[in-house]
Design a protein around this motif. Structure first.
Motif, short mmCIF file in Angstrom:
data_model
loop_
_atom_site.label_atom_id
_atom_site.label_comp_id
_atom_site.label_asym_id
_atom_site.label_seq_id
_atom_site.Cartn_x
_atom_site.Cartn_y
_atom_site.Cartn_z
N ILE A 1 -10.67 41.86 39.78
CA ILE A 1 -10.76 42.76 38.47
C ILE A 1 -9.68 42.31 37.62
O ILE A 1 -9.56 42.02 36.52
N ARG A 2 -8.41 42.45 38.23
CA ARG A 2 -7.13 41.96 37.55
C ARG A 2 -7.24 40.62 37.25
O ARG A 2 -6.45 40.25 36.08
N LYS A 3 -7.60 39.67 38.04
CA LYS A 3 -7.63 38.12 37.65
C LYS A 3 -8.26 37.96 36.47
O LYS A 3 -8.09 37.16 35.63
N ARG A 4 -9.46 38.63 36.73
CA ARG A 4 -10.52 38.35 35.54
C ARG A 4 -10.09 38.80 34.30
O ARG A 4 -10.46 38.47 33.05
N LYS A 5 -9.19 40.08 34.10
CA LYS A 5 -8.65 40.83 32.90
C LYS A 5 -7.60 39.97 32.55
O LYS A 5 -7.60 39.41 31.43
N SER A 6 -6.76 39.19 33.19
CA SER A 6 -5.76 38.15 32.87
C SER A 6 -6.28 37.01 32.22
O SER A 6 -5.76 36.23 31.49
N ALA A 7 -7.63 36.54 32.95
CA ALA A 7 -8.05 35.31 32.16
C ALA A 7 -8.66 35.49 30.82
O ALA A 7 -8.70 34.63 30.07
N ALA A 8 -9.29 36.76 30.83
CA ALA A 8 -9.94 37.13 29.57
C ALA A 8 -8.70 37.07 28.54
O ALA A 8 -9.06 36.82 27.29
N ILE A 9 -7.77 37.95 28.90
CA ILE A 9 -6.64 38.03 27.80
C ILE A 9 -6.13 36.59 27.40
O ILE A 9 -5.92 36.39 26.15
N LEU A 10 -5.82 35.71 28.43
CA LEU A 10 -5.38 34.40 28.23
C LEU A 10 -6.51 33.41 27.26
O LEU A 10 -6.03 32.85 26.48
N SER A 11 -7.75 33.80 27.53
CA SER A 11 -8.70 33.04 26.96
C SER A 11 -8.41 33.49 25.46
O SER A 11 -8.55 32.66 24.29
#
Length: 202
Positions: A187-197
């Protein structure tokens, strides 16, 4: 993670070896009691063997650096599915008692839901949080059930319980904790990836 996968695969493997001598006994039972008693033993051996292979597979992935969310999902989904299969034994034993049958069904449902949730969340990469919640709840149910099992083993059947039984129960609790941790990490990795995107798009 490596130590946990290795230790639980080793312990399940030992339990498989211990169960093999009961197979001839299960065959004799199955000839006389509609295979119910024999099938109970066969399922126990099948689940232990399946979980041993599953964690050996997970151990191999971790050691080779090939573990990813999809492969993590295979381990999590497979474990929940095998735990559900294990509860078929209780359905068999409760076939002639509605109360026992109902309890067995209720005990099986969380594992089935856990397998479905893990498959969708990890393997299919479904980002809906409901599937993560399902995995966490199923794992929490598994933890509580294992803790109850450990308690009952010590209170009621202490003379029948070996250190290996207790160790496996403790390891299974640790596995469920690991599943919850892996869910939170993804979940944390997906949130970070979404923010970065979103930052890159700006």
């Amino acid at each position: 993670t490596v130590a946990l996968y290795a230790l639980i695969a080793f312990c399940f493997g030992i339990r498989c070896v211990q169960e093999i001598p009961t197979v001839p006994f299960a065959w004799d039972i199955s000839k006389n009691i509609l295979a119910s008693g024999g099938l109970y033993i066969y399922l126990e051996l099948l689940v232990l063997l399946g979980e041993s292979v599953l964690f050996l597979y997970g151990l191999w992935l971790v050691l080779c650096g090939k573990m990813n969310p999809q492969r993590t999902g295979i381990v999590v989904t497979g474990f929940f599915a095998l735990e559900a299969l294990k509860n078929i034994r209780n359905l068999i034993l409760g076939a002639y008692s509605l109360d026992v049958f109902t309890v067995a069904v209720c005990m099986m449902v969380p594992y089935i839901l856990g397998a479905v949730g893990a498959y969708c969340f990890f393997v299919r990469n479904d980002k809906r949080k409901c599937f993560a919640v399902i995995v966490d709840l199923a794992a929490a149910f598994g933890i509580l059930r294992q803790l109850y099992t450990i308690l009952m083993m010590n209170l009621i059947a202490d003379h029948l319980v070996t250190g290996l039984h207790v160790l496996i129960s403790v390891l299974v609790v640790m596995v469920y904790v690991l599943f919850i941790y892996q869910t939170a990490v993804l979940i944390r990795k997906r949130k970070s990836a979404a923010i970065l995107s979103s930052q890159n798009q700006e």
